[in-house]
Design a protein around this motif. Structure first.
Motif, PDB file in Angstrom:
ATOM      1  N   PHE A  19       0.807  -1.380  -0.591  1.00  0.00           N
ATOM      2  CA  PHE A  19      -0.054  -0.259  -0.130  1.00  0.00           C
ATOM      3  C   PHE A  19       0.815   1.615   0.092  1.00  0.00           C
ATOM      4  O   PHE A  19       1.987   0.938   0.507  1.00  0.00           O
ATOM      5  CB  PHE A  19      -0.670  -0.229   1.413  1.00  0.00           C
ATOM      6  CG  PHE A  19      -0.113   0.515   2.208  1.00  0.00           C
ATOM      7  CD1 PHE A  19       0.076   1.133   3.493  1.00  0.00           C
ATOM      8  CD2 PHE A  19       0.057  -1.150   2.744  1.00  0.00           C
ATOM      9  CE1 PHE A  19       0.269   1.524   4.624  1.00  0.00           C
ATOM     10  CE2 PHE A  19       0.866  -0.890   4.205  1.00  0.00           C
ATOM     11  CZ  PHE A  19       0.534   1.114   4.884  1.00  0.00           C
ATOM     12  N   GLY A  20       0.612   1.961  -0.041  1.00  0.00           N
ATOM     13  CA  GLY A  20       1.009   3.758  -0.733  1.00  0.00           C
ATOM     14  C   GLY A  20       1.184   4.219   0.537  1.00  0.00           C
ATOM     15  O   GLY A  20       0.426   4.000   1.954  1.00  0.00           O
ATOM     16  N   ALA A  21       2.176   5.514   1.110  1.00  0.00           N
ATOM     17  CA  ALA A  21       2.205   5.831   2.158  1.00  0.00           C
ATOM     18  C   ALA A  21       0.805   6.109   2.770  1.00  0.00           C
ATOM     19  O   ALA A  21       0.339   7.275   1.689  1.00  0.00           O
ATOM     20  CB  ALA A  21       3.369   6.954   2.166  1.00  0.00           C
ATOM     21  N   SER A  22       0.176   6.434   4.255  1.00  0.00           N
ATOM     22  CA  SER A  22      -0.611   7.447   4.060  1.00  0.00           C
ATOM     23  C   SER A  22      -0.923   8.274   4.327  1.00  0.00           C
ATOM     24  O   SER A  22       0.192   8.817   4.285  1.00  0.00           O
ATOM     25  CB  SER A  22      -1.479   6.531   5.882  1.00  0.00           C
ATOM     26  OG  SER A  22      -0.355   6.762   6.721  1.00  0.00           O
ATOM     27  N   PRO A  23      -1.553   9.275   4.598  1.00  0.00           N
ATOM     28  CA  PRO A  23      -1.622  10.747   4.045  1.00  0.00           C
ATOM     29  C   PRO A  23      -0.729  11.564   5.225  1.00  0.00           C
ATOM     30  O   PRO A  23      -1.435  10.969   6.371  1.00  0.00           O
ATOM     31  CB  PRO A  23      -2.595  10.911   3.588  1.00  0.00           C
ATOM     32  CG  PRO A  23      -3.219  10.418   3.147  1.00  0.00           C
ATOM     33  CD  PRO A  23      -2.725   8.590   3.600  1.00  0.00           C
ATOM     34  N   MET A  24      -0.607  12.654   5.428  1.00  0.00           N
ATOM     35  CA  MET A  24       0.138  13.321   6.005  1.00  0.00           C
ATOM     36  C   MET A  24      -0.845  14.832   5.876  1.00  0.00           C
ATOM     37  O   MET A  24      -0.162  15.670   4.424  1.00  0.00           O
ATOM     38  CB  MET A  24       1.434  13.738   5.805  1.00  0.00           C
ATOM     39  CG  MET A  24       2.449  13.260   7.115  1.00  0.00           C
ATOM     40  SD  MET A  24       1.510  13.485   8.962  1.00  0.00           S
ATOM     41  CE  MET A  24       2.064  14.811   9.150  1.00  0.00           C
ATOM     42  N   GLN A  25      -1.674  15.198   6.769  1.00  0.00           N
ATOM     43  CA  GLN A  25      -2.424  16.261   6.265  1.00  0.00           C
ATOM     44  C   GLN A  25      -2.609  17.284   7.036  1.00  0.00           C
ATOM     45  O   GLN A  25      -2.681  16.964   8.081  1.00  0.00           O
ATOM     46  CB  GLN A  25      -3.696  15.860   5.782  1.00  0.00           C
ATOM     47  CG  GLN A  25      -4.190  15.001   5.012  1.00  0.00           C
ATOM     48  CD  GLN A  25      -5.141  14.181   4.837  1.00  0.00           C
ATOM     49  OE1 GLN A  25      -6.175  14.820   5.527  1.00  0.00           O
ATOM     50  NE2 GLN A  25      -5.879  14.382   4.032  1.00  0.00           N
ATOM     51  N   GLN A  26      -2.041  18.261   6.737  1.00  0.00           N
ATOM     52  CA  GLN A  26      -2.444  20.085   7.664  1.00  0.00           C
ATOM     53  C   GLN A  26      -3.038  20.301   7.763  1.00  0.00           C
ATOM     54  O   GLN A  26      -4.617  19.893   7.149  1.00  0.00           O
ATOM     55  CB  GLN A  26      -1.405  21.182   7.140  1.00  0.00           C
ATOM     56  CG  GLN A  26      -1.316  22.648   7.563  1.00  0.00           C
ATOM     57  CD  GLN A  26      -0.988  23.355   7.496  1.00  0.00           C
ATOM     58  OE1 GLN A  26      -0.801  23.485   5.907  1.00  0.00           O
ATOM     59  NE2 GLN A  26       0.153  23.983   8.199  1.00  0.00           N
ATOM     60  N   ASN A  27      -4.031  20.301   9.290  1.00  0.00           N
ATOM     61  CA  ASN A  27      -5.033  20.905   9.459  1.00  0.00           C
ATOM     62  C   ASN A  27      -5.818  21.661   9.665  1.00  0.00           C
ATOM     63  O   ASN A  27      -5.549  22.447  10.811  1.00  0.00           O
ATOM     64  CB  ASN A  27      -6.350  19.412  10.552  1.00  0.00           C
ATOM     65  CG  ASN A  27      -7.403  19.449  10.806  1.00  0.00           C
ATOM     66  OD1 ASN A  27      -7.951  20.541  11.069  1.00  0.00           O
ATOM     67  ND2 ASN A  27      -7.810  18.869  10.318  1.00  0.00           N
ATOM     68  N   ALA A  28      -6.509  23.364   9.168  1.00  0.00           N
ATOM     69  CA  ALA A  28      -6.743  24.251   9.598  1.00  0.00           C
ATOM     70  C   ALA A  28      -7.532  24.556  10.606  1.00  0.00           C
ATOM     71  O   ALA A  28      -7.392  25.391  11.072  1.00  0.00           O
ATOM     72  CB  ALA A  28      -7.425  24.914   8.532  1.00  0.00           C
ATOM     73  N   HIS A  29      -8.787  23.702  11.059  1.00  0.00           N
ATOM     74  CA  HIS A  29      -9.923  23.870  11.779  1.00  0.00           C
ATOM     75  C   HIS A  29      -8.981  23.285  13.664  1.00  0.00           C
ATOM     76  O   HIS A  29      -9.150  24.713  13.714  1.00  0.00           O
ATOM     77  CB  HIS A  29     -10.208  22.668  11.299  1.00  0.00           C
ATOM     78  CG  HIS A  29     -10.871  22.537  12.578  1.00  0.00           C
ATOM     79  ND1 HIS A  29     -12.619  23.576  12.871  1.00  0.00           N
ATOM     80  CD2 HIS A  29     -11.785  20.986  13.597  1.00  0.00           C
ATOM     81  CE1 HIS A  29     -12.595  22.885  14.258  1.00  0.00           C
ATOM     82  NE2 HIS A  29     -12.571  21.738  14.515  1.00  0.00           N
TER      83      HIS A  29
END
Length: 415
Positions: A19-29
């Protein structure tokens, strides 16, 4: 880099075949709420919606590297580990026997079967996990199978460390703070060991459910201890005893960096992420995010990563999550009210309710005396301060009452 760091990097690379790398997401909230640069490592978006696939994959990969003829693997799990093992058995085309308690929800059984297909067999046995585990281990000895531990195994720890490897590769830098949940300790020890190995100056906070705080207990005792009771609501982290191998990594954790979070409060974060961000998290998956409420001063102005460890949430539990969240926020309370048996008494009580108060439950329990009857009443409101006015009016009106909202024994039987 150290040998452990090199092995973790190698494990991460090997996983790309699965599987691909799980996402790293910046969270503005969350960043706006806490005045920090907050990122989420979305382990709820792996193929099995949790990080458990990593440890299962790495452990099986290492076994097959040294013993390529090993055909049979076994695990005991009622949740994410079972699904990870099933997925990996299918990937390596090996047989897996997955022992699950007879009380396991059908949805989890079905998902495990879908991931493993013809490669797995599911055995339902034992009312409690300890019974299930004993059956699985006895089967291993009898059949010569390899047991895949959910956390207490060096290869599992190494596999979970791939979360940290990906995190740093994706961000291009080492974060100031990492917040992650603790159950058996596989994820927390893997991430901790990798960050130590690369000499990262990252502050770590480890988060436990209050009803399963085995790391805090082990740190106090200086060794793993078995909790007398465990609240199973945060099922992905409800472990009575931290692993021996995982504790060896975590034993130097400062006690003030281990936080305990009340189960009801976790529900407020689950609902907030669902309603505001459209992110579905299981209770254990929301642990790290909920801890932000207690770490506001420590994280202000810093780059922070929260590990969203899993999203295997059964929506049939949503009413319970909402109920727990309302109680945690002080927006819902339950009372046993001694109601006078006279004309107009009920009307008098109803007149005490404010415009934002709503009766969610009303049930006569019994007539305890000729002149009084006991009533179970649940009240929802939009502002927790409203309950102060209501109880004041009930006192002044001579209505005897008992708040049972946080009385676990009565709540279990009556609510």
């Amino acid at each position: 880099m150290s040998d452990f760091a090199n092995r973790a990097v190698a494990a991460s690379k090997e996983m790309r075949a699965l599987f691909g790398a799980s996402p790293m997401q910046q969270n503005a909230h969350l960043s706006a709420i806490y005045d920090a640069d907050i990122w989420l490592k979305r382990e709820d978006l792996t193929p099995v919606r949790s990080y458990k696939i990593r440890g299962a994959f790495n452990a099986m990969r290492k076994v097959l590297k040294h013993h390529p003829d090993q055909q049979l693997f076994v695990c005991a799990s009622a949740g994410n580990h079972a699904q990870g093992v099933a997925f990996v058995c299918k990937h390596f085309d090996r047989k897996g026997v997955i022992f699950m308690p007879v009380t396991t929800p059908q949805q989890k059984i079905d998902k495990t079967r879908i991931f493993g297909g013809a490669n797995i067999e599911i055995v339902l046995t034992g009312d409690y996990f300890d019974q299930t585990l004993a059956s699985a281990q006895a089967y291993c000895e009898r059949e010569g199978a390899h047991f895949l531990s959910p956390f207490d195994d060096p290869d599992v720890i190494e596999g979970q460390a791939s979360v940290a490897v990906e995190m740093i590769e994706q961000m291009g830098a080492v974060p100031d703070v990492v917040i992650l949940p603790v159950g058996g300790g596989g994820l927390s020890s893997g991430v901790t060991a990798y960050l130590r190995a690369i000499k990262a100056q990252t502050e770590l906070f480890l988060i436990e459910p209050a009803g399963g705080a085995n790391l805090a207990a082990a740190l106090q005792a200086g060794q793993p201890v078995t909790l007398d009771t465990v609240d199973t609501f945060v099922d992905g982290a409800a472990v009575a005893r931290i692993g021996g191998a995982t504790f060896e990594v975590l034993k130097d954790t400062p006690p003030d960096h281990v936080l305990k979070i009340e189960e009801d409060r976790i529900c407020t974060t689950m609902l907030d992420m669902l309603n505001t961000e459209g992110v579905v998290l299981e209770p254990a998956g929301a642990l790290a995010l909920d801890a932000l409420k207690d770490l506001r001063q420590q994280i202000k102005g810093k780059r922070v990563v929260c590990i969203a460890s899993g999203g295997n949430f059964d929506f049939e539990r949503l009413p319970e999550v909402k109920e727990r969240a309302q109680r945690s926020a002080g927006l819902k309370k339950y009372f046993i009210l001694r109601m006078p048996q006279r004309p107009g008494a009920l009307k008098e009580f109803l007149g005490m309710l404010g415009p934002d108060d709503d009766i969610a439950r009303f049930e006569y329990l019994k007539k305890s005396a000729r002149n009084f009857g006991s009533v179970l009443i649940g009240i929802e409101t939009k502002d927790a301060d409203n309950f102060g006015q209501l109880t004041k009016l009930m006192d002044e009106g001579g209505f005897a009452f008992r708040d049972i909202t946080n009385d676990s024994a009565l709540s279990e039987f009556l609510i």
